[in-house]
Design an enzyme around this catalytic site. Structure first.
Site, PDB file in Angstrom:
ATOM      1  CG  ASP A  19      -0.729   6.559  -5.201  1.00  0.00           C
ATOM      2  OD1 ASP A  19       0.654   7.096  -5.652  1.00  0.00           O
ATOM      3  OD2 ASP A  19      -0.995   5.323  -4.321  1.00  0.00           O
ATOM      4  NE  ARG A  72      -0.230   5.225  -1.894  1.00  0.00           N
ATOM      5  CZ  ARG A  72       1.443   4.487  -1.114  1.00  0.00           C
ATOM      6  NH1 ARG A  72       1.237   3.344  -0.955  1.00  0.00           N
ATOM      7  NH2 ARG A  72       2.166   4.358  -2.203  1.00  0.00           N
ATOM      8  CB  SER A  80       0.538   3.657  -6.656  1.00  0.00           C
ATOM      9  OG  SER A  80       0.301   3.160  -5.042  1.00  0.00           O
TER      10      SER A  80
END
Length: 273
Positions: A28, A20, A31
């Site tokens: 990501d 992260r 996310s």
């Protein structure tokens, strides 16, 4: 699967293992999909909730705004706050990490503050890599008491708390569900990891003690077009790290993102160090 891939000599990557960090944001996948899940969770809750979300003043009388409680203010939780706010709800949100207080308030929610009484609690609450860590039992007890009181006043509860590699923490106990208003709705985004509520049934919508509990495990799949488009962009940006200018595979193990995501190695000597 990992063992079978390794035995077959396949190069395998897991994008959910990406760190992260700022550089890894565009790939990501957790996310990008959690953002969609938080949005859809509110719409699913509104669908099952038998009242209006916003306050309405009509000739036939005034309708009070729905009260929404969101437990866990990570990517999914923050998007849920923003979506519920757009629909006119009154929002309260809770999270272990004190740093998210400003984010919650900037989106129009009220932060439920459980004060830290020891240095250990403050240290653990900082989290690691954007994730929450398991809190000490005494803090969990104090949070549970506050959540119990606020859930009794809520019309909709959305739970989003996950701890990587561990079963989801229980945030909404059965006695709390029993105390909630008849017709209330719970959306448990942790249903696939055991649920933040023990009454949740994965991939089902059930009613317990007059409360509707929603355990969909693939909410992002309900917004399939955008979920696929965002995931494709995540994969494309990751491929740029492992393919050279000639379009050949070039896995650089010095790259922290590549090294973190590599799950199985090939028998071929294309890895560079």
């Amino acid at each position: 699967n990992k063992a079978r891939m390794s035995a077959a000599g396949i190069v395998g990557f897991a994008l959910e293992a990406a760190p992260r960090t700022t550089r890894a944001q565009s790939m990501d996948v957790l996310s990008s999909q959690a953002n969609i899940a938080g949005y859809k969770a509110v719409l699913v809750a509104a669908h099952h909730y038998q009242r209006f979300m916003p306050m309405l003043m009509t000739a036939a009388g005034t309708v009070k705004a729905a009260r929404v409680l969101i437990l866990g203010a990570g990517v999914a939780g923050l998007q849920a706050i923003a979506t519920a706010k757009r629909l006119g709800a009154v929002i309260e949100a809770s999270d272990v990490r004190p740093a998210v207080k400003e984010q919650i308030e900037s989106l129009g929610g009220k932060f439920l503050d459980v004060p830290f009484v020891t240095d250990e609690e403050r240290e653990i609450a900082q989290g690691v890599g954007g994730y929450a860590r398991p809190m000490p039992p005494d803090w969990m007890r104090r949070q549970a008491e506050l959540v119990h009181e606020r859930a009794k006043a809520a019309d909709i509860v959305i739970t989003t708390a996950l701890i990587p590699g561990r079963q989801a923490p229980v945030l909404l106990k059965e006695e709390t569900v029993k105390a909630m208003k008849p017709g209330s709705v719970v959306v448990d985004l942790a249903a696939a990891q055991g649920g933040n509520c023990p009454l949740t049934v994965a991939d089902e919508v059930v009613e317990r003690h007059g409360v509707t509990l929603i355990g969909h495990t693939n909410l992002a799949g309900m917004v399939a077009a955008d979920a696929s488009a965002l995931y494709a962009r995540n994969v494309l940006d990751f491929l740029k790290l492992i393919i050279d200018k000639e379009g050949k595979l070039a896995i650089d193990m010095k790259d922290d993102i590549v090294a973190a995501c590599l799950m199985t190695k090939s028998r071929e000597p294309e890895l560079t160090s």
